[in-house]
Design a protein around this motif. Structure first.
Motif, PDB file in Angstrom:
ATOM      1  N   LEU A  89       7.014   6.456   4.964  1.00 14.72           N
ATOM      2  CA  LEU A  89       7.108   4.588   6.042  1.00 14.72           C
ATOM      3  C   LEU A  89       5.403   4.583   5.940  1.00 14.72           C
ATOM      4  O   LEU A  89       5.167   3.309   5.734  1.00 14.72           O
ATOM      5  N   VAL A  90       4.520   5.476   5.789  1.00 16.59           N
ATOM      6  CA  VAL A  90       3.387   5.559   5.551  1.00 16.59           C
ATOM      7  C   VAL A  90       2.948   5.137   3.712  1.00 16.59           C
ATOM      8  O   VAL A  90       2.534   3.976   3.617  1.00 16.59           O
ATOM      9  N   GLY A  91       3.358   5.630   3.394  1.00 21.42           N
ATOM     10  CA  GLY A  91       2.984   5.323   1.816  1.00 21.42           C
ATOM     11  C   GLY A  91       3.357   3.951   1.419  1.00 21.42           C
ATOM     12  O   GLY A  91       3.597   2.970   1.105  1.00 21.42           O
ATOM     13  N   THR A  92       4.812   3.739   2.208  1.00 22.02           N
ATOM     14  CA  THR A  92       5.298   2.100   2.089  1.00 22.02           C
ATOM     15  C   THR A  92       4.709   0.713   2.833  1.00 22.02           C
ATOM     16  O   THR A  92       3.925  -0.213   2.225  1.00 22.02           O
ATOM     17  N   ILE A  93       4.018   1.693   4.213  1.00 24.85           N
ATOM     18  CA  ILE A  93       2.724   0.141   3.807  1.00 24.85           C
ATOM     19  C   ILE A  93       1.456   0.077   3.197  1.00 24.85           C
ATOM     20  O   ILE A  93       1.233  -0.781   3.022  1.00 24.85           O
ATOM     21  N   ILE A  94       1.153   1.529   2.426  1.00 24.64           N
ATOM     22  CA  ILE A  94      -0.087   1.131   1.616  1.00 24.64           C
ATOM     23  C   ILE A  94       0.683   0.633   0.227  1.00 24.64           C
ATOM     24  O   ILE A  94      -0.087  -0.120  -0.220  1.00 24.64           O
ATOM     25  N   PHE A  95       1.409   0.852   0.065  1.00 25.44           N
ATOM     26  CA  PHE A  95       1.846   0.032  -1.509  1.00 25.44           C
ATOM     27  C   PHE A  95       1.988  -1.235  -0.954  1.00 25.44           C
ATOM     28  O   PHE A  95       1.530  -2.452  -1.563  1.00 25.44           O
ATOM     29  N   ILE A  96       2.819  -2.242   0.466  1.00 33.28           N
ATOM     30  CA  ILE A  96       3.005  -3.511   1.034  1.00 33.28           C
ATOM     31  C   ILE A  96       0.999  -3.750   1.020  1.00 33.28           C
ATOM     32  O   ILE A  96       0.932  -5.223   0.119  1.00 33.28           O
ATOM     33  N   ALA A  97       0.543  -2.969   1.004  1.00 34.38           N
ATOM     34  CA  ALA A  97      -0.703  -3.777   0.856  1.00 34.38           C
ATOM     35  C   ALA A  97      -2.034  -3.633  -0.202  1.00 34.38           C
ATOM     36  O   ALA A  97      -2.501  -5.078  -0.428  1.00 34.38           O
ATOM     37  N   VAL A  98      -1.437  -3.089  -0.628  1.00 34.68           N
ATOM     38  CA  VAL A  98      -1.637  -3.180  -2.842  1.00 34.68           C
ATOM     39  C   VAL A  98      -1.453  -4.326  -2.820  1.00 34.68           C
ATOM     40  O   VAL A  98      -1.862  -5.301  -4.229  1.00 34.68           O
ATOM     41  N   PHE A  99      -0.222  -4.071  -3.136  1.00 33.12           N
ATOM     42  CA  PHE A  99       0.972  -5.141  -4.198  1.00 33.12           C
ATOM     43  C   PHE A  99       1.285  -6.370  -3.874  1.00 33.12           C
ATOM     44  O   PHE A  99       1.831  -6.677  -4.764  1.00 33.12           O
ATOM     45  N   ARG A 100       1.415  -6.381  -2.518  1.00 33.93           N
ATOM     46  CA  ARG A 100       2.115  -7.833  -2.234  1.00 33.93           C
ATOM     47  C   ARG A 100       0.693  -8.835  -1.553  1.00 33.93           C
ATOM     48  O   ARG A 100       0.019  -8.990  -1.215  1.00 33.93           O
ATOM     49  N   ARG A 101       0.471  -9.279  -3.286  1.00 36.27           N
ATOM     50  CA  ARG A 101      -0.381 -10.277  -4.177  1.00 36.27           C
ATOM     51  C   ARG A 101      -0.261 -11.910  -4.353  1.00 36.27           C
ATOM     52  O   ARG A 101       0.648 -11.471  -4.911  1.00 36.27           O
ATOM     53  N   CYS A 102      -0.946 -13.190  -4.371  1.00 40.97           N
ATOM     54  CA  CYS A 102      -0.454 -13.902  -4.906  1.00 40.97           C
ATOM     55  C   CYS A 102      -0.918 -13.409  -6.326  1.00 40.97           C
ATOM     56  O   CYS A 102      -1.718 -13.142  -6.672  1.00 40.97           O
ATOM     57  N   PRO A 103      -0.349 -13.971  -7.141  1.00 36.70           N
ATOM     58  CA  PRO A 103      -0.235 -13.764  -8.050  1.00 36.70           C
ATOM     59  C   PRO A 103      -1.502 -14.555  -9.556  1.00 36.70           C
ATOM     60  O   PRO A 103      -1.680 -13.769 -10.601  1.00 36.70           O
ATOM     61  N   HIS A 104      -1.750 -15.363  -8.722  1.00 31.74           N
ATOM     62  CA  HIS A 104      -2.834 -16.229  -9.210  1.00 31.74           C
ATOM     63  C   HIS A 104      -4.216 -16.422  -8.778  1.00 31.74           C
ATOM     64  O   HIS A 104      -4.959 -16.082  -9.577  1.00 31.74           O
ATOM     65  N   CYS A 105      -3.696 -15.915  -6.970  1.00 35.39           N
ATOM     66  CA  CYS A 105      -5.168 -16.507  -6.849  1.00 35.39           C
ATOM     67  C   CYS A 105      -5.542 -14.273  -6.369  1.00 35.39           C
ATOM     68  O   CYS A 105      -6.917 -13.935  -5.772  1.00 35.39           O
ATOM     69  N   GLY A 106      -4.671 -13.517  -6.426  1.00 33.92           N
ATOM     70  CA  GLY A 106      -5.170 -12.273  -5.705  1.00 33.92           C
ATOM     71  C   GLY A 106      -4.868 -12.913  -4.417  1.00 33.92           C
ATOM     72  O   GLY A 106      -5.134 -11.003  -3.752  1.00 33.92           O
ATOM     73  N   LYS A 107      -4.696 -13.209  -3.085  1.00 38.91           N
ATOM     74  CA  LYS A 107      -4.629 -13.485  -1.476  1.00 38.91           C
ATOM     75  C   LYS A 107      -3.791 -12.255  -1.531  1.00 38.91           C
ATOM     76  O   LYS A 107      -2.795 -12.600  -2.201  1.00 38.91           O
TER      77      LYS A 107
END
Length: 77
Positions: free
Chosen positions: A49-67
């Motif tokens: 679960l902690v790994g999932t939170i880190i995964f979401i924080a790192v990769f859930r970004r806009c493909p255009h602006c990176g936000k």
């Protein structure tokens, strides 16, 4: 700085749901077992679960602006 490859948002969302379900199942199995092996399974579920939170924080970004993409931003995709 290291340039990371972007993962499509749809895949990130699906993987985060799958990882969350696996982590919760491991936590439930670990609690229900009640032995030392259950404690190890519980710990593995919490790490998942902690790994999932880190995964979401790192990769859930806009493909255009990176936000970071919030739940309310899905309307625009």
């Amino acid at each position: 700085m290291i340039e990371m490859h972007r993962i499509p948002l749809k895949i990130v969302t699906r993987l985060s749901v799958i990882f969350t379900v696996i982590g919760l199942l491991l936590v439930i199995i670990g609690i229900c077992t009640g032995t030392m092996i259950g404690l190890i399974i519980l710990g593995a579920g919490l790490v998942e679960l902690v790994g999932t939170i880190i995964f979401i924080a790192v990769f859930r970004r806009c493909p255009h602006c990176g936000k970071y993409v919030d739940e309310n931003d899905y309307i625009y995709f």
